[in-house]
Write a protein that holds these residues in place. Structure first.
Motif: not given
Length: 492
Positions: A64-70, A214-225, A246-250, A252-256
């Motif tokens: 539940y927490l992962l779905a909300v956060t991502t 959106t997908a990159l942010l979801a992966i990043t936040l999911g890894a952090y969660a 999570s850091g690598a995803g972040l 990539l998200f910034v570059v994108t």
């Protein structure tokens, strides 16, 4: 050029009574918090029902927490693009259907999937409820409505354990899901009939939905969660690996986001000092509030020697105070200004945390409850004022995005608090296993943990005061910059 999406159904010429609209918003805020707290109390019963290990049953909460956060930021942005009321209705429908599925789940994997779907619906509800406030209530009443929504969130958190315990005792664990379904249907009906619709953003503002971002942010936040929850208070190789991911995803998200034509988050929006301060302080304060939930039960049970029933009663004092002070906090925000009340709320949290860090165990339950009341009252005041400051002068087509981002900062703070502040407590207690620590060691851990909590909020207050000094005015009244990601609009 693509044809513009058809607007949502126009609201009736005669606007429904404000009370009914507020009832719809209140239910949309209450149900996600109730969905979290009511499930926690059922974990032991579910473990027995499915003959499952504790680590497996934990996924009823983590999914539940992962779905909300991502999903919460993407849900807010989607609401800006296709219509906030439309996405809110979809979220309530998904939440209600998933709740029904959870109550009927034949095994633990199905229940975990249902909880993830429930979290996806909750993400839409949390992101869009605050966004719709701006077009539902007069501008000069924004603060008190934000206070009301904070109250409803606290009521859901407070009500969950007690209601869940009664339902489980009388009807079994499935009742904690099935009993929520009628409330979901009521929220769906009220939202459809009583909240105003709006047209989606025009083509020039809307662009395309940033699915890659959106997908990159979801992966990043999911890894952090997962990093914050999967190993509890320990800091092993799995946690480190997830943090690196999570850091690598972040990155990539910034570059994108710098390259796409219609990014999910325009990075220049974080140059807005009001938004930057609001998100920073929201995360820090949420980290500290989680400390009361992580450390409190250990202190009350092992340092003060309370039995479990009394521990639960004392722990409910915090959410109860938040529920009672939410609306008055909103009224104070409308009267004295969001900037002043943000500072007052932060100061209250610092004062209460300092008192908890110094209070001797000889002061007993009263010595713990009184500072806790100060902390939670300050939190209610901060929430109402900070939400108002961030959301009050935002363009209609950015409200969903910023509401989602604000809720995201809160969720990240809660997860960080559960992990980091729990680790601080264990370290300060000086015992390899807190369950075998002496009452003096537990008390020492409590005092040092709340001292760290006070320092974190003091840092947040310094951020706000620095903004105030630089802007030459209250943070909430400082001019909001015009740029691609965040625009202002004149008041209604």
């Amino acid at each position: 050029m693509r044809a513009a999406a058809e607007p949502e159904q126009a609201p009736p010429a005669r606007r429904p009574p404000l009370a009914w609209a507020l009832a719809a918003l209140s239910l949309s805020m209450l149900l996600p918090s109730l969905g979290t707290s009511i499930a926690n109390v059922a974990l032991p019963t579910i473990a027995v029902a499915f003959d499952a290990a504790f680590n497996d049953v934990q996924w009823v909460v983590i999914s539940y927490l992962l779905a909300v956060t991502t999903l919460i930021v993407g849900a807010g942005r989607l609401g800006d693009l296709v219509g906030q009321r439309r996405v809110l209705l979809a979220g309530i429908a998904v939440f209600t259907l998933a709740t029904l599925l959870g109550g009927l789940a034949p095994n633990l994997p199905i229940l975990v999937v249902a909880r993830a779907l429930q979290g996806a619906g909750a993400a839409c509800m949390m992101a869009l409820t605050m966004a719709i406030v701006g077009k539902t209530v007069p501008r000069d009443r924004t603060g008190r409505v934000m206070g009301l929504l904070g109250t409803m969130s606290a009521v859901g958190t407070t009500l969950g354990p007690g209601l869940g315990g009664v339902l489980i005792t009388v009807f079994g664990w499935r009742a904690i899901f099935l009993a929520v379904v009628p409330l979901g249907l009521l929220a769906l009906t009220l939202t459809f009939r009583m909240l105003p619709g709006s047209a989606p953003a025009v083509i020039s503002v809307r662009g395309r939905f940033d699915s890659v971002g959106t997908a990159l942010l979801a992966i990043t936040l999911g890894a952090y969660a997962l990093a914050m929850t999967i190993e509890g208070n320990s800091f092993g190789s799995l946690t480190i690996g997830l943090l690196l991911a999570s850091g690598a995803g972040l990155a990539l998200f910034v570059v994108t986001e710098r390259r796409v034509s219609s990014p999910l988050l325009t990075l220049s929006m974080f140059r807005d000092p009001v938004l930057a301060a609001g998100l920073t302080t929201s995360a820090l304060v949420s980290t500290v509030m989680m400390t009361t939930l992580v450390v409190g039960p250990f202190h009350l049970a092992w340092a003060l020697g309370l039995d479990p029933a009394f521990v639960g009663l004392v722990m409910s004092a915090g959410p109860a105070v938040s529920a009672l002070t939410g609306v008055p906090a909103g009224r104070a925000t409308d009267r004295f200004g969001a900037g002043t009340m943000v500072v007052a709320g932060l100061a209250g949290i610092i004062g209460g945390a300092v008192a908890l860090s110094l209070m001797p165990t000889a002061a007993g339950v009263i010595g713990y409850v009184l500072p806790l009341v100060v902390v939670t009252a300050g939190y209610a005041l901060f929430q109402a004022a900070n939400n108002t400051a961030v959301m009050k002068d935002v363009s209609p087509h950015q409200r969903g995005l910023l509401s989602g981002t604000l809720n995201l900062s809160r969720n990240l703070g809660l997860m960080t608090g559960a992990s980091v502040m729990g680790a601080v407590f264990v370290f300060a207690a000086g015992a390899s296993d807190v369950s075998t620590a002496t009452s003096a060691e537990v008390a020492r851990g409590t005092h040092w943990t709340f001292a760290v909590a006070a320092l974190l909020v003091a840092f947040g207050l310094a951020v706000v005061l620095g903004l105030w000094r630089r802007a030459g005015s209250h943070p909430a009244t400082a001019p909001r910059p015009h740029h691609g990601g965040l625009t202002t609009e004149p008041g209604p």
